[in-house]
Design an enzyme around this catalytic site. Structure first.
Site, PDB file in Angstrom:
ATOM      1  N   ASP A  94       0.778  -0.864  -0.077  1.00 54.28           N
ATOM      2  CA  ASP A  94       0.062  -0.414   0.053  1.00 54.28           C
ATOM      3  C   ASP A  94       0.890   1.475  -0.261  1.00 54.28           C
ATOM      4  O   ASP A  94       1.804   1.368   0.607  1.00 54.28           O
ATOM      5  CB  ASP A  94      -0.939  -0.329   1.082  1.00 54.28           C
ATOM      6  CG  ASP A  94      -1.545  -0.676   1.079  1.00 54.28           C
ATOM      7  OD1 ASP A  94      -2.249  -1.579  -0.265  1.00 54.28           O
ATOM      8  OD2 ASP A  94      -2.442  -1.799   2.687  1.00 54.28           O
ATOM      9  N   LYS A  95       0.361   2.423   0.037  1.00 54.68           N
ATOM     10  CA  LYS A  95       0.727   3.993  -0.088  1.00 54.68           C
ATOM     11  C   LYS A  95       1.943   3.979   0.848  1.00 54.68           C
ATOM     12  O   LYS A  95       2.659   4.732   0.820  1.00 54.68           O
ATOM     13  CB  LYS A  95      -0.475   4.938  -1.070  1.00 54.68           C
ATOM     14  CG  LYS A  95       0.451   6.047  -0.919  1.00 54.68           C
ATOM     15  CD  LYS A  95      -0.889   7.205  -1.329  1.00 54.68           C
ATOM     16  CE  LYS A  95       0.110   8.371  -0.766  1.00 54.68           C
ATOM     17  NZ  LYS A  95      -1.475   9.637  -0.745  1.00 54.68           N
TER      18      LYS A  95
END
Length: 365
Positions: free
Chosen positions: A170-171
């Site tokens: 994920d970011k």
């Protein structure tokens, strides 16, 4: 390629183009995003099944939603998802936004390269950096940075799906990722991920005092019908979602939070985040899954201020891809890498250690 902990829509048919509720017909101008001509010898088959087998990264449900909304056309006319394709039908996906130019451009973005040779590289991704261009994030991603770093390597094309990312995070998750420079390397590494012979572990700070020293979470993961940006867990024997298994081990307890290690058997979108929320221990700071609320602890203003300071110190989900191990696709040697906790997560842990030291007698489960 495997899908790790990141939500990315890789095809034209992503949920940003679809209405909240299906409806008859669509207004305004439509733009072609996908076209296929049915073979002369094609047997009759439902169009949602036909497209599902040809649009690699779309679910059948999303295809059905697009058809119900009037976005799937056959011979220039919209059809429903139960339409049966016929030989030489011209099928088009018509969406209400122009097709974005998905060409990946090289951008001079700093990279923390842990290891690199002629066929692969391992990078330590900071929190906040999107891994791959997608809806709303077409620039400033890890892939743009890799394209710049490898711009002098003639054989590496960042727009070629046969090279590049093998898995994702994920970011707002930090940690280790492996990137393949050649098609052969990506194929070999992809097989290792598929066959679950790689080793990956994550460190996470979760809400609550986990009593058991270790445990196993099993539950299918699918998109939450009430919030398309969040995943949710369904029973393993259900036909909803994809099977997912997470193993966890307690590293240290802080009374109201617990530092754990997670090892994945599978690599589903938001797997750790969804699984931990499912057992009542959301990741600390994970706004999407309720981790920014004060879920355990005291009612005092002092404690509330302490939590606010913690959330400001590590303004993201407390999750770090700490270790990565695989067999080198050329040499056959075992490669193992470890990434130390980044500064924000390390400072958060130190803050909880200090809290426990000052209030040991007050902490309960």
């Amino acid at each position: 390629m495997t899908t790790d902990e990141e939500t990315i829509f890789e095809d034209e048919l992503n949920d940003d183009f679809l209405p909240a509720e299906s409806h008859e017909g669509v207004g305004g101008e439509l733009y072609e995003h996908f076209r296929v001509i049915v073979d002369k010898g094609q047997e009759p088959v439902r169009i949602d099944k036909f497209l599902f087998e040809r649009m690699q990264h779309s679910s059948r449900n999303r295809i059905q939603k697009a058809a119900d909304a009037g976005y799937i056309h056959v011979n220039n006319a919209p059809v429903k998802s139960n339409y049966k394709v016929r030989p030489e039908d011209v099928i088009t996906l018509m969406l209400n936004q122009p097709k974005h130019d998905n060409t990946i451009e090289a951008e001079d973005i700093p990279l923390d390269i842990v290891y690199e040779d002629d066929v692969l590289m391992v990078v330590n991704k900071p929190a906040g950096l999107v891994v791959h261009p997608g809806a709303g994030n077409f620039h400033g991603t890890l892939i743009n940075a890799i394209a710049w770093h490898l711009k002098d390597m003639p054989s590496f094309d960042p727009n070629d799906p046969e090279v590049g990312l093998v898995h994702r995070i994920d970011k707002d998750t930090s940690g280790l990722l492996v990137i393949a420079k050649t098609p052969d390397a990506k194929t070999a590494l992809g097989k290792q991920f598929f066959n679950k012979t790689t080793h990956r572990s994550y460190n996470a700070l979760v809400w609550g005092n986990i009593i058991e020293d270790e445990g196993r979470i099993e539950g299918n993961i699918a998109r939450d019908p009430k919030d398309r940006l969040r995943m949710t867990v369904f029973p393993p024997d259900s036909e909803i979602g994809k099977p997912a298994v997470t193993h966890y081990r307690v590293i240290e307890r802080f009374g109201y939070t617990t530092l754990i290690e997670c090892v994945l058997e599978t690599g589903r979108t938001h797997q750790i985040r969804a699984h931990m929320k499912h057992i009542g221990h959301p990741l600390f700071g994970d706004e999407r899954y309720g981790g920014t609320e004060i879920l355990r602890g005291q009612r005092s203003s002092t404690y509330k201020a302490f939590i606010r300071n913690c959330l400001a110190l590590c303004n993201r989900q407390a999750l770090h891809a700490r270790t990565l191990g695989f067999v080198h696709p050329v040499t056959g040697k075992q490669m193992d890498f470890t990434s130390e906790l980044p500064a924000d997560l390390a400072a958060l842990i130190e803050k909880w250690i200090g809290f426990v030291g000052g209030r040991a007698d007050e902490l309960t489960s």
